[in-house]
Design an enzyme around this catalytic site. Structure first.
Site, short mmCIF file in Angstrom:
data_model
loop_
_atom_site.label_atom_id
_atom_site.label_comp_id
_atom_site.label_asym_id
_atom_site.label_seq_id
_atom_site.Cartn_x
_atom_site.Cartn_y
_atom_site.Cartn_z
N LYS A 67 0.81 -1.24 0.00
CA LYS A 67 0.00 0.00 0.00
C LYS A 67 0.84 1.28 0.00
CE LYS A 67 -3.99 -2.26 1.78
NZ LYS A 67 -5.01 -2.48 2.75
N ASP A 104 -9.94 1.91 2.43
CA ASP A 104 -9.94 1.06 3.63
C ASP A 104 -10.69 1.71 4.79
OD1 ASP A 104 -8.59 -1.14 2.69
OD2 ASP A 104 -6.62 -0.45 3.37
P1 NAP Z 1 1.76 -4.25 6.33
O1 NAP Z 1 1.82 -2.90 5.72
O2 NAP Z 1 2.74 -5.27 5.90
O3 NAP Z 1 1.91 -4.03 7.93
C1 NAP Z 1 1.96 -5.13 8.76
C2 NAP Z 1 1.84 -4.71 10.23
O4 NAP Z 1 1.71 -5.90 11.01
C3 NAP Z 1 3.05 -3.96 10.78
O5 NAP Z 1 2.59 -3.03 11.74
C4 NAP Z 1 3.86 -5.09 11.43
O6 NAP Z 1 4.69 -4.64 12.50
C5 NAP Z 1 2.75 -5.92 12.00
N1 NAP Z 1 3.10 -7.34 12.24
C6 NAP Z 1 3.40 -8.28 11.31
N2 NAP Z 1 3.57 -9.48 11.88
C7 NAP Z 1 3.39 -9.30 13.23
C8 NAP Z 1 3.44 -10.16 14.35
N3 NAP Z 1 3.71 -11.46 14.23
N4 NAP Z 1 3.18 -9.63 15.59
C9 NAP Z 1 2.90 -8.31 15.71
N5 NAP Z 1 2.86 -7.44 14.68
C10 NAP Z 1 3.08 -7.93 13.46
O7 NAP Z 1 0.30 -4.91 6.16
P2 NAP Z 1 -1.09 -4.15 6.00
O8 NAP Z 1 -1.35 -3.86 4.58
O9 NAP Z 1 -1.10 -3.04 6.99
O10 NAP Z 1 -2.15 -5.30 6.43
C11 NAP Z 1 -2.31 -5.67 7.79
C12 NAP Z 1 -3.49 -6.64 7.93
O11 NAP Z 1 -4.73 -6.00 7.63
C13 NAP Z 1 -3.42 -7.87 7.02
O12 NAP Z 1 -3.89 -8.98 7.76
C14 NAP Z 1 -4.41 -7.53 5.92
O13 NAP Z 1 -4.94 -8.68 5.30
C15 NAP Z 1 -5.47 -6.79 6.71
N6 NAP Z 1 -6.32 -5.88 5.91
C16 NAP Z 1 -7.64 -6.19 5.76
C17 NAP Z 1 -8.46 -5.33 5.06
C18 NAP Z 1 -9.92 -5.64 4.91
O14 NAP Z 1 -10.56 -5.04 4.04
N7 NAP Z 1 -10.48 -6.49 5.73
C19 NAP Z 1 -7.94 -4.16 4.49
C20 NAP Z 1 -6.60 -3.88 4.69
C21 NAP Z 1 -5.80 -4.76 5.39
P3 NAP Z 1 6.17 -4.07 12.21
O15 NAP Z 1 5.98 -2.66 11.77
O16 NAP Z 1 6.85 -4.18 13.53
O17 NAP Z 1 6.78 -4.95 11.14
#
Ligand code: NAP
Length: 276
Positions: A67, A104
């Site tokens: 993103k 989102d």
């Molecule tokens: P991203 O940009 O890769 O960010 C990932 C985040 O998760 C970071 O804050 C990371 O922390 C943290 N993280 C990863 N593994 C972790 C763990 N084991 N324990 C604690 N923190 C952890 O991903 P994103 O795009 O923000 O997406 C995040 C989630 O939201 C995903 O599951 C995605 O599928 C979901 N989502 C759903 C929707 C929907 O419409 N339902 C929309 C958007 C996103 P660090 O910064 O420390 O690496």
């Protein structure tokens, strides 16, 4: 008439329900389009997007971990995309430029308030995670007149930075998970990617206020570990992000096609499919 092509890019992407959702929207609204999922690692993102549009593609969704890269790629941005510095929707414009939007936040707020009846006004909100998804939801939550937002992240610098970026819009603070002990929240939103690996952020006990609710942005056919955690904390509601996925997709679909689909019908269908 030639069919219009759309896609979702992400990594991983195999379990994405976006192709199914957009196919249902197209069927429902009589739009002639095809929507695929493509596994695109971050290092291949710019080349893959350029190739997609060069081949006649009309619009893209971008998900984890793309993103922020999509935001950098977009030549023109909506106000909410500009503010969040994260883009989940790219649209080819008539003049050939690529517009970036972030649907989102509106998707989450619609699902929380209208679909689940979870009130936001004057609520203390905890957002777990400071990645692309968190970036998109902070301002729309503040606009619902929440009491405050605390952003907790594994990499503490990122939550502090994110909070600082939105401080002019309302009461937002950033911290690490260990600093949450002793605090309580009315709504805890999991925006980390931890559910994808069936992990749980290290959350201290007693975080959820009486009658508080939990919301996991992640979704699956089974309850996520965070949804189960919420149930263990006796949450009033503990739900996953399937409804948000459908709502954010509907706003993207409307941007591309000029028609807003009926989301309730699609949410009902997808819920029935995963129960079976
Ligand atoms: P991203 O940009 O890769 O960010 C990932 C985040 O998760 C970071 O804050 C990371 O922390 C943290 N993280 C990863 N593994 C972790 C763990 N084991 N324990 C604690 N923190 C952890 O991903 P994103 O795009 O923000 O997406 C995040 C989630 O939201 C995903 O599951 C995605 O599928 C979901 N989502 C759903 C929707 C929907 O419409 N339902 C929309 C958007 C996103 P660090 O910064 O420390 O690496």
């Amino acid at each position: 008439m030639p069919i219009d092509h759309y896609a979702v890019f992400g990594h991983p992407i195999k379990h994405s329900k976006s192709p199914r959702i957009h196919s249902l929207f197209a069927e429902q609204t009589g739009q002639n389009l095809q929507y695929n999922a493509q596994d695109v690692p971050a290092e291949q993102f710019a080349a893959a997007v350029a190739a997609f549009f060069a081949d006649g593609g009309k619009g893209l969704n971008c998900t984890i971990p793309l993103k922020e890269l999509a935001w950098a790629y977009a030549e023109v941005k909506t106000e909410r995309a500009q503010l969040s510095k994260a883009v989940n929707t790219l649209a080819l414009q008539a003049d050939g430029s690529v517009l970036g939007d972030n649907t989102d936040g509106i998707g989450l707020v619609t699902d929380l308030v209208h679909n689940h009846g979870i009130a936001l006004t004057a609520r203390r909100v905890l957002v777990l995670g400071a990645g692309g998804a968190s970036r998109g939801i902070i301002a729309p939550l503040l606009e619902q007149s929440v009491h405050s937002i605390t952003i907790a992240n594994r990499t503490v610098d990122k939550s502090m930075q994110l909070a600082a970026e939105f401080a002019h819009k309302g009461a937002v603070t950033g911290c690490g998970f260990s600093e949450l002990a002793g605090q309580t929240f009315d709504l805890i939103i999991n925006a980390t990617a931890s559910s994808l690996t069936a992990e749980l952020p290290p959350l201290p006990a007693g975080l959820l206020a009486a009658q508080g609710s939990c919301y996991d942005l992640a979704y699956g056919n089974d309850k996520t570990v965070f949804v189960r955690w919420g149930e263990d904390q006796h949450a009033h509601k503990s739900v996953d992000g399937l409804g948000m996925l459908v709502e954010q997709a509907a706003v993207a679909f409307a941007l591309w096609r000029g028609v807003h689909p009926d989301t309730q019908a699609v949410i009902t269908l997808l819920n029935a499919e995963r129960v079976g």
